[in-house]
Design an enzyme around this catalytic site. Sequence first.
Site, PDB file in Angstrom:
ATOM      1  CB  SER A 133      46.988  77.923  68.050  1.00  0.00           C
ATOM      2  OG  SER A 133      46.084  77.262  68.911  1.00  0.00           O
ATOM      3  CE1 TYR A 146      51.055  75.265  70.547  1.00  0.00           C
ATOM      4  CE2 TYR A 146      48.848  76.122  70.911  1.00  0.00           C
ATOM      5  CZ  TYR A 146      49.762  75.483  70.099  1.00  0.00           C
ATOM      6  OH  TYR A 146      49.395  75.070  68.848  1.00  0.00           O
ATOM      7  CE  LYS A 150      51.246  77.824  67.712  1.00  0.00           C
ATOM      8  NZ  LYS A 150      51.938  77.533  66.440  1.00  0.00           N
TER       9      LYS A 150
END
Length: 241
Positions: A133, A146, A150
């Site tokens: 991402s 998150y 990533k």
Amino acid sequence: MEFAGKTVMITGAGKGIGRETARLLAARGAHVIAITRSQGDLDTLEAEIGCTSLAVDLADADATKAAAEAGPLPDYLVNCAGINVLEPFLEVTVEGFDLVHAVNTRAAMLMAQGFARRRIAAGGGGAIVHVSSISSFIGFDDHASYCASKGALDAMSRVMANELGRHGIRVNCINPIVTMTELAARAWSDPAKSGPVLARIPSGRFAETADIAGIIAFLLSDASAMMNGLAIPIDGGFLVR
């Protein structure tokens, strides 16, 4: 970028980028081993493209290890499964942090380990694409777990590219901007949040799943034979602003 006679294993194949990728690769001749948590999503995908399907909770390490060893020997692996728990940094919980990392990072590691061991035993070769991402580069509000997961995926992939490249297995990450999936809709449905991000994208839009699936196909194919160890922004120019 034709895949006749090839087998590709895709996690997160039930929805979003994973499902679009499964459709594209199947249309180009690949046999797809589709992995996701929802049996209902697998049933509809199997009816559509004739894939092999495995219902697996990738937060379960033992179940993930078993899935990596299941089915016919794959030529390629796409780790597309992802999860997000939206929490401001000061409110990040251990439970939320661990769950996000279990699915986004640990499951990708376990799937790649199983895939690589099987490929090496068969003589090597193949390719892995991790769907990371743009969040590994940018500190978006409420995305601490998150973003960290990533960033870890990108770093781990560089080690994998180094070590597995000696066996002819290429490993790359793609790092999309917000892509219009159900997961993204939950995080970016508020115009007050999405507006400033859209305003920074020269292309003027978020990505669609088809934008990402085509790049995954390219990175699996021999057309990208010298691409290894990269984290590639797919962002419509977001990072140039």
